[in-house]
Every structure is written in structure tokens, then in C-alpha cells.
Motif scaffolding. Structure first.
Motif, short mmCIF file in Angstrom:
data_model
loop_
_atom_site.label_atom_id
_atom_site.label_comp_id
_atom_site.label_asym_id
_atom_site.label_seq_id
_atom_site.Cartn_x
_atom_site.Cartn_y
_atom_site.Cartn_z
N TRP A 75 0.91 -1.24 -0.07
CA TRP A 75 0.14 0.07 0.02
C TRP A 75 0.88 1.11 0.10
N HIS A 104 1.81 -5.60 8.16
CA HIS A 104 0.84 -5.99 8.81
C HIS A 104 0.45 -7.48 8.45
N CYS A 107 -4.02 -6.66 8.20
CA CYS A 107 -4.23 -5.20 8.37
C CYS A 107 -5.79 -4.75 8.73
N SER A 108 -5.79 -4.05 9.72
CA SER A 108 -7.25 -3.68 10.40
C SER A 108 -7.72 -2.53 9.23
N GLU A 109 -6.92 -1.90 8.42
CA GLU A 109 -7.47 -1.11 7.51
C GLU A 109 -7.98 -1.66 6.14
N HIS A 110 -7.13 -2.94 5.72
CA HIS A 110 -7.72 -3.52 4.88
C HIS A 110 -8.31 -4.97 4.84
N HIS A 117 2.52 -1.52 4.53
CA HIS A 117 2.18 0.17 4.02
C HIS A 117 3.69 0.66 3.89
N HIS B 218 -7.10 -7.00 -3.85
CA HIS B 218 -7.15 -5.86 -2.73
C HIS B 218 -8.62 -5.54 -2.60
#
Lengths: 161, 474
Positions: A75, A104, A107-110, A117, B218
Motif C-alpha cells: 500500500w 501487517h 491489516c485492520s485498514e484492509h 504500508h 485487494h
């Protein structure tokens, strides 16, 4: 007080030292996947070839980096992603890039993806277009087989009559 | 069918891949000519011949399908190429390809096309397009694990299966293609991936054009669309027919959809509790995206992954893994593109348990009659239960035997059982055992499991019986 200060300094030194080691070494995708818990949330260095599409999602983009063992999702800031010239496919070798970023495990964001990242990017080597050369062995094989096929067909017709 | 990847190669200006398929066509045509000369007969097929023709067709298809793959240089040996070809035709999804991210468009398309062909059934293709109608057709159709006729005639049934698949192919490719563009992919790649992923999802295959499988994208939207396609692929084609005819009530009343709903909830509960124990996905969205996706992929027999193979055993606990193994072992609906025991059989076995329990509880004089709804009301007869139990038992033995071979080569029990169930149930989820370096005998074991699992034993039992009788000289 002095003791506490000394303890903090030693911890800080060891912590930074560990981070520096992780960063400097450069980790393979297999090491990261198999020891994900150990590297979770840490700054890591990972390098490999850009494969597939650079997928822009506004301010950030996804790039997938293959180090020969697996490909990991990175990312990255879309501005940095613009430096990528070639991505790996049948007709091209992608740029070889080195990333430093936070790893990560989930990953909590993804949505729980295992990803990195990226904070910085360094071009290790440039990619290139791969010019496809005609494989004459394959041409010969197909011509020989065509001859055999034609001969068999004639023989079957002849025998049929 | 190898003409299609040649057209793809022509579109993307790939010369050597086109040559691989030309060689493949030539060898196939040569074999065809020889077989016509040796085996041509005007007599109709009997049951045994029908079954043997089907089981051998799949072996021949595997060998011929592997030729262009092997010539590409992306498979280490011809056995590896055969492994992927059988995995494709049997809609499994386990793969031994090397450097997939640099594979040509033509070869990648072929990998997914063989899933599409294998999902409908190789014999279904022959019945749909080449056979003008003979009584042996039904015997071959049954030999391919399809004992349900949608239309009165099997050739029309086969054509309906193709109609459903082509309509969904267009819609699915459009949905995935547009999502790909919105995700930032190039339009050409986006629609190419869309077509490939659709074929792999609807035919519950599990191949993908990139090495990261679905994780490559993703994208939550991509995951949701593939879940819908996987579930559509796991539904009985007969049910599709009723839905197309506007009979939506059938979806709710049918024993297969009811059983599928219950088993998804039950197995997901096991996976969710297991994952909650590990604490790896504290957020609900992540738990759903990882837990539910792998589960539905396993239950429908697809094999798409959004986690790396090794993560099953490094990040998940045995409870969550057991939930996925159980889901893989159960499978989807009969007369669909899925493998494994299948929902109709599970539903019948559960009904039989219920009937027996009633018999115990109720007075001796009471007459217990159990029925189930599958397109029509069917009385639960002993021969139906027996048939369901025999196939279930055969699958369990197949899962166990593969696990034993895995353990023989030193892999732990749970890993061996996971990979064996995945191969025999034609799923394709991998915990990391399937790789180029695994022993050749294990590759052969998984090939045999994929073959037997896809044909649901009858054709394989027939050929084994035939070989045994030949050896005994009967």
C-alpha cells in the motif's frame, strides 16, 4: 531516577537496534508470511519485482511485489507509485523495487490482508520490455506433426477404400 | 477447444504460446484419427462401456490438455502439467505452475477455460455439440456424475447447462470487469481477469491469473461478487432452470438449499469461534472477509483464497481449520459444478436420522413416513438412503486415504487431511503441501483423488472392475 533513565535508554537503544536490523536485512516474502506474528507492526525492508497492475485507489495505490517466492501487496502513496515504469507480465520484466514500510499480519485498514504500508521506495533496477523470439524448435515440431497428421489421414482414407 | 487460446494469443500478439496450442491440436487430431480407426463401431454403448468411455475420456483430456501447458516452460515436468490439467478439468484449483505472474494470456486463458469445460463436463460438451442422439448418451452423462435430467432429453439438458453458463459468463465478466476498472486495473486486463475469474468461480474451480489468487485485487467488492458467483455455481442446474422459469419458491423449499444454508451457518460458526480464539482478526469486517470467504470458497468447492496458504497453519487454529475441512468435505449441490459429498446426500442422511429417531420415540404400531422436497416431493426410501450413504462413505475413505499418503511422506495429520480433502472434494484450497517440491507419488495421489472425486466413483469403480476382471481373464 538514574536507574530508570538508564533502563529507558537501554530499552530504546535495543528497540532501535532491532528495528535497524529488520530494516537493513531485507526480508523475503516467505519469512514474512511464516513469521508474521513476529514482524507484525514492525518496520521491514522488502524488495522484488512489480507484477500485474498498479491499482490506484485515489491518494494511495496497491502494487504487488514478487520476490520469486510469493507476491505481497504494498500500500503505497500514489505519488511514489508514479515512479514505476514497468510491471511484470509475459511481455515485460517489472521494475525491481525495495520498500521500507510497516508490515501487517492482518491489516485492520484492509480487511485483514497481510500487507506492507510503504514509507519509502528505492529503485533497485529498471524493468524492460521482453521481445518475444520465435522458437524454431516449436515451429519444427509443429511442422513434423502436421506432416505425420496428413500422412495418417491419407492412410486412413486409403485403408477405408 | 484449443483454437480459443490461439485466438487469445493472436489478440495479444503472443507467437510461441500460439505454437504450443498448434502442437496440442495436432497431437489431439492425430490421436483422434487413430482412435476412430481402431475403435469405431455402429453398436450402441452398454452401461459398462459408457462408464469406461467417460473415465478414460478424462484421463485423455488431462494428457492432451497438459501438452500446451508443459510446452510453455512454466511447469517443471509433464507430471506437473498433468496435475494442473486434471486440477483444471476436475475444477479443483490446486496448482504446480511456476512464475504464474509471467505466464502468457493464452496459457492463462487455457487454464481457466479447462475449468469451464470440466465444470460443465467433458461429455456434456460432446453431447451438446457433437452427438446427434443415441441411447448411449445418457449412460455417458450419468458416468460424469450427473444423474439428473433437466429436460426430457439429455442432449437438451446439456444444451441448457451451456445456456445458463454462457449467460452468467457474460454477466459475471461484465460485473468483474467493471469492478476491476474501478479498482484501478487497466481495462483490457480487467475484462481478461473478469472472464478468467468468472470461469474459475462459476465452475467452482479456483485458478486465478495471478499468483496471489484473489488477494491480488485487494478489493472487498471483488470478494463479494466472487462469493455470489461461487454460490451460483454450487446450485443445482435443475434449480437454475426452475428459477429461470420463475419458480422462486423452489429455492426455499428445496432440500439442497435448506441443507446448504444450515451447513454454511454451522461450519462458519466453527470457523468464527476458532478465529475469535486466535484473536488475529479483532474487527468483524476482517473476520468476515477472511473467515467467511475461505469458508464459502471451501464449501462451494472453489478454492479461491484471500490468505496465503501457509497462513492456515501459522495464523489459524485447529478449530477454524477443522471448520474449513468440514465445509470442503460437504460440498455444494448435485448436478452443479461442485465436488464432494454434496447437499442432497447430506440432507437425505439427516432426514434418515430424523426418521429413525421418530421410529424410536413413537409407538411401535405407528407408521413413520418421511418425505423431502427436491424439485418434487420424494418419499424417503431405503434405497435412496443407502445410495447416499455409500457415496458419502466412499468420499470419506478417499479423504482418509489421501491423508494417509500425506502422512506417509511426513506431513502432519491435519495438514495432510486438509490437502487430501481439498483434492478429493475438488476444492483447491491449499495449506502449502501442494508445491513443486512435493513427492511425485503424492502428486499422482492427488491426481487420482481429483479424478475419482469429480466422477463420483461410479465410472472409476467400473474401470477398476473391468481391469480386475481382465486380469482374472473373465
Amino acid at each position: 531516577m538514574k536507574k530508570i533513565l538508564r533502563l529507558i535508554l537501554i530499552t530504546l537503544f535495543l528497540g532501535l537496534n532491532f528495528l535497524a536490523v529488520v530494516c537493513a536485512q531485507g526480508l523475503s516474502s516467505s519469512e514474512l508470511i511464516n513469521n508474521a506474528k513476529q514482524y507484525d507492526g514492525k518496520l521491514v525492508t522488502y524488495s522484488g519485482e512489480v507484477v500485474g497492475d498498479v491499482m490506484s485507489r485515489g491518494e494511495f495505490s496497491w502494487v504487488n511485489i514478487n520476490d520469486g517466492e510469493n507476491a505481497l501487496g504494498i500500500w503505497i502513496n500514489s505519488g511514489l507509485a508514479k515512479e514505476i515504469n514497468f510491471t511484470g507480465s509475459y511481455k515485460s520484466r517489472g521494475d525491481n523495487l525495495e520498500f521500507v514500510g510497516v508490515f501487517h499480519r492482518a491489516c485492520s485498514e484492509h480487511g485483514g490482508d497481510l500487507d506492507i504500508h510503504a514509507q519509502s521506495l528505492r529503485q533497485v533496477s529498471n524493468g524492460r520490455a521482453v521481445k518475444e523470439k520465435l522458437n524454431f524448435d516449436k515451429v519444427s515440431l509443429s511442422l513434423i506433426l502436421l506432416g505425420i497428421l496428413f500422412l495418417t489421414w491419407i492412410l486412413t482414407l486409403f485403408k477405408h477404400k | 477447444m484449443m483454437v480459443i487460446p490461439i485466438l487469445v494469443a493472436w489478440c495479444f500478439k503472443e507467437i510461441n504460446p500460439a505454437l504450443d496450442f498448434i502442437v496440442g491440436i495436432e497431437i489431439s487430431a492425430l490421436l483422434g484419427l487413430i482412435l476412430i480407426k481402431i475403435c469405431q463401431t455402429d453398436k450402441d454403448l452398454n452401461w459398462m462401456q459408457g462408464m469406461i468411455v467417460v473415465s478414460l475420456s478424462w484421463v485423455v483430456a488431462m494428457i492432451l490438455g497438459a501438452i500446451p501447458l508443459y510446452l510453455s516452460g512454466h511447469w517443471k515436468s509433464f507430471l506437473d502439467a498433468c496435475f494442473d490439467a486434471m486440477s483444471g478439468f476436475a475444477t479443483t484449483g490446486l496448482s504446480l505452475v511456476q512464475d504464474l505472474d509471467h505466464l502468457s494470456y493464452a496459457h492463462n486463458f487455457w487454464r481457466h477455460l479447462i475449468m469451464f469445460l470440466g465444470g460443465q463436463g467433458i461429455v456434456v460438451i460432446a453431447l451438446s455439440f457433437f452427438v446427434r442422439g443415441f441411447s448411449g448418451a445418457f449412460k455417458m452423462y450419468v458416468g460424469e456424475a450427473r444423474d439428473e435430467k433437466i429436460m426430457p432429453n439429455v442432449i437438451n439438458t446439456s444444451r441448457f447447462i451451456w445456456l445458463v453458463s454462457i449467460v452468467y459468463l457474460i454477466l459475471g465478466t461484465l460485473a468483474l470487469g467493471v469492478t476491476g476498472i474501478l479498482n484501478g486495473m487497466k481495462p483490457v486486463n480487467s475484462f481478461f481477469h473478469g472472464a478468467c475469474i468468472f470461469m474459475a468461480a462459476f465452475d467452482t474451480g479456483g485458478f486465478s491469473p495471478q499468483s496471489q489468487n484473489i488477494l491480488y485485487y485487494h478489493s472487498f467488492a471483488y470478494e463479494v461478487i466472487t462469493i455470489i458467483i461461487m454460490v451460483l455455481g454450487a446450485i443445482n442446474f435443475k434449480l437454475h432452470y426452475h428459477l429461470w422459469m420463475g419458480n422462486r419458491k423452489e429455492l426455499i423449499k428445496n432440500i439442497e438449499t435448506q441443507t446448504l444454508f444450515v451447513t454454511i451457518i454451522a461450519t462458519f460458526s466453527v470457523v468464527a469461534v476458532g478465529l475469535a480464539q486466535t484473536g488475529i482478526y479483532p474487527a468483524t469486517v476482517a473476520l468476515f472477509r477472511k473467515g467467511f470467504y475461505q469458508l464459502i470458497s471451501g464449501h462451494t468447492g472453489t478454492g479461491f483464497q484471500t490468505i496465503y496458504a501457509a497462513q492456515f497453519f501459522t495464523d489459524w487454529n485447529p478449530l477454524a481449520i477443522s471448520g474449513v475441512i468440514l465445509a470442503m468435505a460437504l460440498g455444494g449441490a448435485v448436478c452443479s459444478t461442485t465436488g464432494a459429498i454434496k447437499m442432497l446426500r447430506i440432507g437425505i442422511i439427516l432426514k434418515a436420522f430424523k426418521e429413525d429417531l421418530k421410529r424410536i420415540i413413537m409407538p411401535e404400531r405407528a407408521i413413520v413416513v418421511e418425505k423431502f422436497h427436491h424439485i418434487r416431493e420424494v418419499f424417503l426410501e431405503d434405497k435412496i438412503v443407502r445410495s447416499a450413504l455409500i457415496i458419502t462413505l466412499a468420499y470419506m475413505i478417499l479423504y482418509g486415504l489421501g491423508a494417509l499418503v500425506g502422512m506417509f511422506y511426513g506431513y502432519p495429520f491435519l495438514e495432510s487431511l486438509f490437502e487430501s480433502t481439498s483434492a478429493a472434494a475438488n476444492v483447491g484450497l491449499s495449506c502449502g503441501i501442494t508445491k513443486i517440491t512435493m513427492p511425485a507419488m503424492l502428486k499422482v495421489t492427488y491426481i487420482l483423488q481429483m479424478w475419482a472425486g469429480r466422477l463420483e466413483f461410479m465410472s472409476v469403480f467400473t474401470i477398476l472392475g473391468f481391469l480386475f476382471a481382465s486380469i482374472k481373464g473373465k
